[in-house]
Design an enzyme around this catalytic site. Structure first.
Site, PDB file in Angstrom:
ATOM      1  N   HIS A  18     -13.315   2.759   8.072  1.00 51.79           N
ATOM      2  CA  HIS A  18     -12.557   1.592   7.583  1.00 51.79           C
ATOM      3  C   HIS A  18     -13.092   1.114   6.227  1.00 51.79           C
ATOM      4  CE1 HIS A  18      -9.717  -1.683   9.248  1.00 51.79           C
ATOM      5  NE2 HIS A  18      -9.662  -1.680   7.921  1.00 51.79           N
ATOM      6  N   ILE A  39       0.837  -1.204   0.000  1.00 49.33           N
ATOM      7  CA  ILE A  39       0.000   0.000   0.000  1.00 49.33           C
ATOM      8  C   ILE A  39       0.875   1.260   0.000  1.00 49.33           C
ATOM      9  CG2 ILE A  39      -1.769   1.298   1.272  1.00 49.33           C
ATOM     10  CD1 ILE A  39      -2.832  -1.488   2.238  1.00 49.33           C
ATOM     11  N   THR A  78      -4.587   5.172   7.246  1.00 50.24           N
ATOM     12  CA  THR A  78      -5.520   4.199   6.648  1.00 50.24           C
ATOM     13  C   THR A  78      -5.034   2.786   6.972  1.00 50.24           C
ATOM     14  OG1 THR A  78      -4.293   4.231   4.566  1.00 50.24           O
ATOM     15  CG2 THR A  78      -6.188   5.710   4.713  1.00 50.24           C
ATOM     16  N   SER A  79      -4.185   2.676   8.012  1.00 51.71           N
ATOM     17  CA  SER A  79      -3.584   1.363   8.276  1.00 51.71           C
ATOM     18  C   SER A  79      -4.286   0.643   9.434  1.00 51.71           C
ATOM     19  CB  SER A  79      -2.096   1.549   8.525  1.00 51.71           C
ATOM     20  OG  SER A  79      -1.431   0.351   8.262  1.00 51.71           O
ATOM     21  N   ARG A  80      -3.920   0.962  10.665  1.00 49.69           N
ATOM     22  CA  ARG A  80      -4.614   0.397  11.824  1.00 49.69           C
ATOM     23  C   ARG A  80      -4.696   1.486  12.894  1.00 49.69           C
ATOM     24  NH1 ARG A  80      -6.395  -2.751   8.961  1.00 49.69           N
ATOM     25  NH2 ARG A  80      -6.369  -5.024   9.004  1.00 49.69           N
ATOM     26  N   ASP A  86      -9.032   6.532   8.459  1.00 48.72           N
ATOM     27  CA  ASP A  86      -9.957   5.499   8.004  1.00 48.72           C
ATOM     28  C   ASP A  86     -10.061   4.408   9.061  1.00 48.72           C
ATOM     29  OD1 ASP A  86     -11.670   4.284   6.023  1.00 48.72           O
ATOM     30  OD2 ASP A  86     -10.077   2.819   5.667  1.00 48.72           O
ATOM     31  N   ASP A 102      11.058   2.634   7.021  1.00 49.61           N
ATOM     32  CA  ASP A 102      10.663   1.220   7.024  1.00 49.61           C
ATOM     33  C   ASP A 102      11.924   0.436   7.371  1.00 49.61           C
ATOM     34  OD1 ASP A 102       9.994  -1.469   6.215  1.00 49.61           O
ATOM     35  OD2 ASP A 102       8.387  -0.664   4.971  1.00 49.61           O
ATOM     36  N   CYS A 112       2.201   0.999   7.788  1.00 51.47           N
ATOM     37  CA  CYS A 112       2.875  -0.147   8.398  1.00 51.47           C
ATOM     38  C   CYS A 112       1.840  -0.961   9.172  1.00 51.47           C
ATOM     39  CB  CYS A 112       3.997   0.320   9.324  1.00 51.47           C
ATOM     40  SG  CYS A 112       3.440   1.430  10.617  1.00 51.47           S
ATOM     41  N   PRO A 113       2.141  -2.236   9.444  1.00 49.26           N
ATOM     42  CA  PRO A 113       1.178  -3.033  10.209  1.00 49.26           C
ATOM     43  C   PRO A 113       1.183  -2.643  11.689  1.00 49.26           C
ATOM     44  CG  PRO A 113       3.093  -4.364   9.623  1.00 49.26           C
ATOM     45  CD  PRO A 113       3.327  -3.004   9.047  1.00 49.26           C
ATOM     46  N   GLU A 140     -12.174   1.238  17.192  1.00 52.67           N
ATOM     47  CA  GLU A 140     -13.220   1.173  16.160  1.00 52.67           C
ATOM     48  C   GLU A 140     -14.128  -0.040  16.302  1.00 52.67           C
ATOM     49  OE1 GLU A 140     -10.605   0.968  12.637  1.00 52.67           O
ATOM     50  OE2 GLU A 140     -11.468  -0.989  12.204  1.00 52.67           O
TER      51      GLU A 140
HETATM   52  P1  NAI Z   1       2.765  -4.915   3.602  1.00 54.69           P
HETATM   53  O1  NAI Z   1       3.071  -6.088   4.473  1.00 54.69           O
HETATM   54  O2  NAI Z   1       2.891  -5.067   2.119  1.00 54.69           O
HETATM   55  O3  NAI Z   1       3.705  -3.668   4.032  1.00 54.69           O
HETATM   56  C1  NAI Z   1       3.880  -3.281   5.355  1.00 54.69           C
HETATM   57  C2  NAI Z   1       5.220  -2.560   5.423  1.00 54.69           C
HETATM   58  O4  NAI Z   1       5.364  -2.019   6.728  1.00 54.69           O
HETATM   59  C3  NAI Z   1       6.426  -3.486   5.175  1.00 54.69           C
HETATM   60  O5  NAI Z   1       7.272  -2.924   4.201  1.00 54.69           O
HETATM   61  C4  NAI Z   1       7.111  -3.546   6.530  1.00 54.69           C
HETATM   62  O6  NAI Z   1       8.528  -3.710   6.452  1.00 54.69           O
HETATM   63  C5  NAI Z   1       6.724  -2.183   7.096  1.00 54.69           C
HETATM   64  N1  NAI Z   1       6.956  -2.051   8.524  1.00 54.69           N
HETATM   65  C6  NAI Z   1       6.946  -3.004   9.494  1.00 54.69           C
HETATM   66  N2  NAI Z   1       7.287  -2.454  10.683  1.00 54.69           N
HETATM   67  C7  NAI Z   1       7.506  -1.130  10.454  1.00 54.69           C
HETATM   68  C8  NAI Z   1       7.914  -0.044  11.274  1.00 54.69           C
HETATM   69  N3  NAI Z   1       8.170  -0.212  12.581  1.00 54.69           N
HETATM   70  N4  NAI Z   1       8.049   1.183  10.699  1.00 54.69           N
HETATM   71  C9  NAI Z   1       7.829   1.354   9.383  1.00 54.69           C
HETATM   72  N5  NAI Z   1       7.450   0.356   8.552  1.00 54.69           N
HETATM   73  C10 NAI Z   1       7.295  -0.867   9.084  1.00 54.69           C
HETATM   74  O7  NAI Z   1       1.315  -4.449   4.005  1.00 54.69           O
HETATM   75  P2  NAI Z   1       0.301  -3.576   3.140  1.00 54.69           P
HETATM   76  O8  NAI Z   1      -0.489  -4.486   2.274  1.00 54.69           O
HETATM   77  O9  NAI Z   1       1.015  -2.448   2.524  1.00 54.69           O
HETATM   78  O10 NAI Z   1      -0.692  -3.059   4.276  1.00 54.69           O
HETATM   79  C11 NAI Z   1      -0.260  -2.151   5.272  1.00 54.69           C
HETATM   80  C12 NAI Z   1      -1.314  -2.066   6.340  1.00 54.69           C
HETATM   81  O11 NAI Z   1      -2.488  -1.475   5.799  1.00 54.69           O
HETATM   82  C13 NAI Z   1      -1.804  -3.431   6.858  1.00 54.69           C
HETATM   83  O12 NAI Z   1      -0.986  -3.901   7.897  1.00 54.69           O
HETATM   84  C14 NAI Z   1      -3.186  -3.132   7.349  1.00 54.69           C
HETATM   85  O13 NAI Z   1      -3.104  -2.818   8.704  1.00 54.69           O
HETATM   86  C15 NAI Z   1      -3.603  -1.882   6.559  1.00 54.69           C
HETATM   87  N6  NAI Z   1      -4.738  -2.102   5.675  1.00 54.69           N
HETATM   88  C16 NAI Z   1      -5.815  -1.244   5.764  1.00 54.69           C
HETATM   89  C17 NAI Z   1      -6.915  -1.402   4.949  1.00 54.69           C
HETATM   90  C18 NAI Z   1      -8.089  -0.473   5.006  1.00 54.69           C
HETATM   91  O14 NAI Z   1      -9.171  -0.820   4.501  1.00 54.69           O
HETATM   92  N7  NAI Z   1      -7.954   0.703   5.561  1.00 54.69           N
HETATM   93  C19 NAI Z   1      -6.966  -2.508   3.978  1.00 54.69           C
HETATM   94  C20 NAI Z   1      -5.767  -3.303   3.924  1.00 54.69           C
HETATM   95  C21 NAI Z   1      -4.707  -3.117   4.758  1.00 54.69           C
END
Ligand code: NAI
Length: 334
Positions: free
Chosen positions: A296, A156, A233-235, A259, A175, A206-207, A264
């Site tokens: 969300h 994302i 928009t993450s968590r 988001d 990251d 980030c997660p 929530e």
């Molecule tokens: P991804 O796994 O592809 O990327 C997550 C990135 O965060 C990785 O590059 C990882 O190295 C990095 N990361 C881990 N710890 C970190 C830290 N301490 N500081 C900085 N970066 C760090 O995941 P993706 O698909 O990009 O999703 C990211 C987040 O978006 C998910 O974990 C989820 O919580 C959220 N999400 C939200 C949605 C929504 O509807 N609002 C839908 C889908 C995901």
């Protein structure tokens, strides 16, 4: 025929699922209730369960599921902070997820929040409906040449970066794992504190993990540029909501787009329009005119929902027929 209990299901889940389950050998039962200690009994008699972002799978719930002979849990989302993965491993569960369904859906929503706040679309929408065509109070700012700090450059984060490059933004990232694609796109990795100091806009991708819990806390907010825009928009729990509320009150934070929200669960995805919202912290946030909140819905596009349904059904079919599922879909504690 293997039976799957689907928790937290909405009408739209069933409509999308219907077009995919016709050809599936699995039988799905849809429950509106979220998975919790009170509702876990509904899973009795099923072979697997399918859950979403606000379903709770703590150790007690996992132990109960195990006692029903359930050891397969399919998450129909990417994030898995709601599952006690360590307990799941110890109890012999196989947990699968949809690691990537449409990063563009969330990235486009992210940029939508940025533009809403920077150009005050939310205010303009109401004004025009009331016949108020005055521009006072609607002055915005260009995204062009602004510095955007991305925290997390996975799927994302990269999709967001690509859109923002089109706006002519300077991108800086934090990251622990540097993504060569981000560097190839001209982004620069820097220390998190420097990112806080240099960014006009900060966007979280980030997660939610123990090290990222409240990554935006009081000291982070104080370290940022005055008037910064923060987008999450993450968590929800990446942000300490009380610290950010204080930052909004003092003017240190100029704009906030959310988001997700740390409490929530119980609010988002429900129609509470006839009820009194009891969460005062959330209600305070909604009272700021420079805060834009969506419930969300970043993932909520037809393209994303169809991919989620297809992948989740394939994950379940593979696991329930004892075939090997690719590692990218499996969640493990290590
Ligand atoms: P991804 O796994 O592809 O990327 C997550 C990135 O965060 C990785 O590059 C990882 O190295 C990095 N990361 C881990 N710890 C970190 C830290 N301490 N500081 C900085 N970066 C760090 O995941 P993706 O698909 O990009 O999703 C990211 C987040 O978006 C998910 O974990 C989820 O919580 C959220 N999400 C939200 C949605 C929504 O509807 N609002 C839908 C889908 C995901």
């Amino acid at each position: 025929m293997n039976k799957v209990a689907v928790f937290s299901s909405k009408k739209y889940d069933r409509i999308i699922a219907d077009s995919h389950i016709e050809s599936s050998p699995l039988a799905f039962t849809f429950f509106e209730s979220a998975l919790s200690e009170e509702t876990v009994h509904l899973a009795q008699g099923f072979d697997a369960i399918c859950i979403f972002v606000n379903d709770e799978a703590n150790r007690t719930i996992l132990e109960k599921l195990k006692s029903f002979n359930i050891t397969v849990i399919a998450l129909r989302c990417a994030g898995y902070n709601n599952v006690d993965i360590k307990a799941a491993d110890e109890l012999g569960f196989t947990i699968c997820r949809v690691p990537e369904y449409s990063p563009e859906a969330v990235a486009e929503h992210t940029v939508g929040l940025m533009l809403t706040l920077s150009r005050k679309f939310h205010k303009a929408y109401n004004r025009i409906r009331e016949g108020n065509f005055a521009l006072d109070g609607l002055m915005g700012f260009n995204l062009y040449q602004k510095t955007v700090g991305l925290i997390g450059t996975g799927n994302i984060g990269i999709a967001t970066l690509k859109i923002l490059k089109g706006f002519g933004c300077h991108i800086i990232c934090s990251d622990p794992v540097q993504n060569p694609e981000a560097i190839a796109l001209g982004a620069k990795y820097i220390d998190l504190n420097e990112l806080f100091q240099q960014s006009d806009i900060i966007s979280l991708h980030c997660p939610l993990l123990p090290p990222t819990y409240h990554i935006i806390d009081e000291s982070a907010v104080n370290n940022m540029k005055k008037g910064v825009m923060i987008i999450n928009t993450s968590r929800g729990a990446l942000i300490d909501t009380k610290a950010v509320t204080q930052g909004l009150k003092s003017g240190q934070i100029g704009y906030l787009g959310l988001d997700v929200y740390e409490l929530e669960s119980g609010l988002f995805f429900e129609d509470l329009s006839e009820e009194i919202i009891q969460d005062d912290v959330f209600q305070r946030l909604t009272a700021f005119n420079n805060v834009m909140i969506t419930g969300h819905q970043g993932f909520f596009t037809s393209e994303a929902l169809n991919t989620i349904a297809r992948t989740t059904i394939n994950n379940l079919q593979t696991l329930l027929s004892n075939q090997v599922l690719d590692d990218e879909f499996i969640i493990r504690s290590q």
